[in-house]
Design an enzyme around this catalytic site. Structure first.
Site, PDB file in Angstrom:
ATOM      1  N   TYR A 129       0.858  -1.179   0.000  1.00  0.00           N
ATOM      2  CA  TYR A 129       0.000   0.000   0.000  1.00  0.00           C
ATOM      3  C   TYR A 129       0.891   1.224   0.000  1.00  0.00           C
ATOM      4  CZ  TYR A 129      -3.367   3.606   1.314  1.00  0.00           C
ATOM      5  OH  TYR A 129      -4.126   4.749   1.333  1.00  0.00           O
ATOM      6  N   ASP A 143       9.358   2.541  -0.897  1.00  0.00           N
ATOM      7  CA  ASP A 143       8.368   3.283  -0.105  1.00  0.00           C
ATOM      8  C   ASP A 143       8.689   3.008   1.373  1.00  0.00           C
ATOM      9  OD1 ASP A 143       4.723   3.429   0.071  1.00  0.00           O
ATOM     10  OD2 ASP A 143       6.297   4.149   1.412  1.00  0.00           O
ATOM     11  N   LYS A 183       5.033  10.019   7.750  1.00  0.00           N
ATOM     12  CA  LYS A 183       4.769   9.588   9.130  1.00  0.00           C
ATOM     13  C   LYS A 183       5.816  10.099  10.128  1.00  0.00           C
ATOM     14  CE  LYS A 183       2.330   5.472   7.516  1.00  0.00           C
ATOM     15  NZ  LYS A 183       0.982   5.399   8.066  1.00  0.00           N
TER      16      LYS A 183
HETATM   17  P1  KE4 Z   1      -0.531   8.763   3.825  1.00  0.00           P
HETATM   18  O1  KE4 Z   1      -1.015   9.381   2.517  1.00  0.00           O
HETATM   19  O2  KE4 Z   1      -1.618   8.038   4.586  1.00  0.00           O
HETATM   20  O3  KE4 Z   1       0.247   9.769   4.695  1.00  0.00           O
HETATM   21  O4  KE4 Z   1       0.574   7.675   3.456  1.00  0.00           O
HETATM   22  C1  KE4 Z   1       0.231   6.643   2.561  1.00  0.00           C
HETATM   23  C2  KE4 Z   1       1.153   5.461   2.789  1.00  0.00           C
HETATM   24  C3  KE4 Z   1       2.226   5.292   1.934  1.00  0.00           C
HETATM   25  N1  KE4 Z   1       3.089   4.248   2.080  1.00  0.00           N
HETATM   26  C4  KE4 Z   1       2.917   3.348   3.092  1.00  0.00           C
HETATM   27  C5  KE4 Z   1       3.901   2.213   3.219  1.00  0.00           C
HETATM   28  C6  KE4 Z   1       1.844   3.487   4.008  1.00  0.00           C
HETATM   29  O5  KE4 Z   1       1.695   2.578   5.002  1.00  0.00           O
HETATM   30  C7  KE4 Z   1       0.950   4.572   3.865  1.00  0.00           C
HETATM   31  C8  KE4 Z   1      -0.221   4.785   4.797  1.00  0.00           C
HETATM   32  N2  KE4 Z   1      -0.402   3.772   5.812  1.00  0.00           N
HETATM   33  C9  KE4 Z   1      -1.766   3.632   6.328  1.00  0.00           C
HETATM   34  C10 KE4 Z   1      -1.878   2.408   7.268  1.00  0.00           C
HETATM   35  N3  KE4 Z   1      -0.901   1.426   7.106  1.00  0.00           N
HETATM   36  C11 KE4 Z   1      -2.165   4.888   7.042  1.00  0.00           C
HETATM   37  C12 KE4 Z   1      -3.480   4.793   7.753  1.00  0.00           C
HETATM   38  C13 KE4 Z   1      -4.560   5.527   7.004  1.00  0.00           C
HETATM   39  O6  KE4 Z   1      -4.619   5.416   5.766  1.00  0.00           O
HETATM   40  O7  KE4 Z   1      -5.351   6.200   7.708  1.00  0.00           O
END
Ligand code: KE4
Length: 424
Positions: free
Chosen positions: A144, A239, A267
Site C-alpha cells: 500500500y 516506499d 509519518k
Molecule cells: P498517507 O497518505 O496516509 O500519509 O501515506 C500513505 C502510505 C504510503 N506508504 C505506506 C507504506 C503506508 O503505510 C501509507 C499509509 N499507511 C496507512 C496504514 N498502514 C495509514 C493509515 C490511514 O490510511 O489512515
C-alpha cells in the site's frame, strides 16, 4: 467499558463525515464495533473521550515513534506556531529538516517535502516516468503506497498480472499500466521484465511490508530486484513511509544495504504533523520543478510547524542507542507474546522488525499477501476487543503493524503480554 461519549460523537460524525472518519483505516470494519474517539495521549498511553486509558500500539499509524506529546516535539511545534504557522515561502525549518533526512538516508542527496505519504509516492512515480520517459509501473500484491489512482490496483488472475482497479473511480486506463506481482517472488518479477523489457518506469515496493501486517522482504529478493531494475533502466522506488527512521535511522535501506533510486518518506519525519517526502540523487531530483520539467507543488509543503516537529523528532532519533533500545522493546514484546500464544492449540506467527510487529493467528508463516490472507480474522477481531477491555489499543485490522514507540516502557510491554494472556 463505558463508551457513551464515543458513541455520541460517532453518531454526530457519521451525519457529516463519510463513515464518521477521515480515513477508512480508522473505521472498525475489519474488527466490528464503532471507533472510539480520543482526547489525549501521553507517552505510550492514550485516553478516549469516556476517560478510558489504553497502552497504544497504533501510535497514529507510525508517526509517534517517540510516543505521544514528546516534550521536544511539543516545544518545537509551539515555538513555530507562535512565530508564524506558514508563509508560503521558504523558511530555515525546511533546510534543517532536509539536512537531517539527507544525513540519515543513504540514497538521498536531495529531498522534496510534501504533505502525505500518498503525495510522496505519487510524485516519486511521476519523477520516474519523467526520468525514463516510460509509462508502466510494477507494484506488489499487499503493498500500500497511498491512494494514487495508479496504485489502487490489485493483482488480477495469474502470477503476474495487469492491475485491476481496487477502488471505484480509478481510471481503468491508468490501472492497466500498473503491473502487480506477488511479494518476495523474484521469478514473477523476472517474467514481467522479460515480457515488458524497457517499458517499466519504476518498481515501487515497501522494503519491509507494513500493510499486509509486517512482512520483511527476503534479502535475496530485494538484491535481485535491485539488479533486474538496474539492468533494465527501470527505477527502483523504496516506499519507506513506514520503515523510514523506524527499522533503523537510515530505514530499511540501511538494514539491507541496498540503495533504491528514489525513497518515499512520511509519518515519522513529521512527528505527528502532515509530512511526506521523496528524494534521491541530485541528478534524478534535477528533473523536479523548478529545476526540471516534472511539476509537483503544494501550498503547505515544508510547513514550518511540521518541519519543526519533524526535525525535533529526527534529532531525538539521531541520539546514540535509540534503535538498540527500540529493537529491545520490540523483542521483549514479541517474545512475551510468543510465550503466551505457545500455550494455544492454534498455529500463529509473529513477524517483527525494529519498532513494529504483527501477530498472525491461524498461520505458521507469512511471507506475502497470499499467506497473510490466511490469518484467522474472526480470532483477531475477538482478540482486538478483548485487548481493548484489558487496556490495550491495537490497530483495528489484522493487516496492520503494531507500532512500538520509545515511550513504551518494560512495564507497558509486560502489561500488554499479561493482557494477551487474559484475552486468550
Ligand atoms: P498517507 O497518505 O496516509 O500519509 O501515506 C500513505 C502510505 C504510503 N506508504 C505506506 C507504506 C503506508 O503505510 C501509507 C499509509 N499507511 C496507512 C496504514 N498502514 C495509514 C493509515 C490511514 O490510511 O489512515
Amino acid at each position: 467499558m463505558q463508551t457513551t461519549n464515543s458513541q455520541r460523537l460517532y453518531e454526530a460524525a457519521s451525519e457529516i463525515i463519510p463513515g464518521g472518519v477521515n480515513s477508512p483505516a480508522r473505521a472498525w470494519g475489519s474488527v466490528g464495533g464503532d471507533p472510539l474517539f480520543f482526547t489525549s495521549g501521553t507517552g505510550s498511553k492514550i485516553t478516549d473521550v469516556d476517560g478510558n486509558t489504553y497502552i497504544d500500539y497504533v501510535c497514529s499509524w507510525g508517526p509517534l515513534i517517540l510516543g505521544h506529546s514528546h516534550p521536544a516535539v511539543v516545544e518545537a511545534a509551539q515555538a513555530a506556531t507562535r512565530s508564524g504557522a506558514s508563509f508560503g515561502a521558504p523558511t530555515e525549518y525546511e533546510v534543517e529538516a532536509a539536512g537531517l533526512v539527507v544525513g540519515a538516508v543513504p540514497s538521498i542527496e536531495m529531498v522534496r517535502f510534501v504533505n502525505s505519504g500518498t503525495e510522496a509516492s505519487m510524485s516519486a512515480m511521476r519523477l520516474a516516468r519523467a526520468a525514463t520517459d516510460r509509462d508502466m509501473i510494477l507494484k506488489f500484491d499487499g503493498g500500500y503506497h497511498g491512494h494514487d489512482d495508479a496504485l489502487l490496483v490489485r493483482a488480477g488472475s495469474g502470477l503476474a498480472s495487469q492491475g485491476i482497479a481496487d477502488s471505484a473511480g480509478v481510471n481503468s486506463k491508468l490501472a492497466a499500466d500498473t503491473l502487480v506481482a506477488p511479494y518476495n517472488d523474484l521469478a514473477a518479477v523476472e517474467k514481467i521484465f522479460a515480457a515488458y523489457r524497457e517499458r517499466l518506469a519504476c518498481v515501487i515496493i515497501e522494503p519491509i511490508g507494513g500493510n499486509m501486517g509486517v512482512v520483511p522482504a527476503d534479502r535475496d529478493f530485494l538484491q535481485g530486484l535491485r539488479r533486474i531494475t538496474r539492468d533494465d533502466g527501470c527505477l527502483l522506488i523504496f516506499d519507506e513511509v513506514i520503515s523510514g527512521f523506524r527499522a533503523a535511522y537510515g530505514g530499511a535501506q540501511e538494514v539491507y544495504g541496498i540503495e533504491p533510486d528514489i525513497t518515499c518518506l512520511g509519518k515519522t519525519i513529521g512527528g505527528g504533523f502532515p509530512v511526506g517526502a521523496y528524494g534521491g540523487s541530485k541528478e534524478l531530483m534535477s528533473h523536479v520543478a523548478p529545476l526540471g520539467a516534472m511539476y509537483q507543488a503544494g501550498t503547505l509543503s515544508g510547513n514550518p510547524v511540521a518541519m519543526a516537529a519533524g526535525a525535533a523528532t529526527m534529532r531525538e532519533l539521531a541520539k546514540p542507542g535509540v534503535y538498540e533500545e527500540l529493537a529491545r522493546k520490540t523483542e521483549r514484546l514479541a517474545d512475551g507474546l510468543r510465550g503466551v500464544f505457545a500455550e494455544l492449540e492454534v498455529p500463529f506467527t509473529i513477524n517483527q522488525v525494529c519498532g513494529m510487529l504483527t501477530v498472525f493467528f491461524g498461520v505458521e508463516e507469512v511471507t506475502d499477501m497470499d499467506s497473510a490472507s490466511k490469518n484467522d480474522r474472526e480470532m483477531f477481531s475477538r482478540f482486538f476487543h478483548s485487548m481493548l477491555e484489558n487496556g490495550v489499543y491495537l490497530p483495528p485490522s489484522p493487516f496492520e503493524a503494531w507500532f512500538v514507540s520509545l515511550a513504551h516502557g518494560d512495564e507497558d510491554i509486560d502489561a500488554t503480554v499479561e493482557a494477551a494472556r487474559r484475552s486468550l
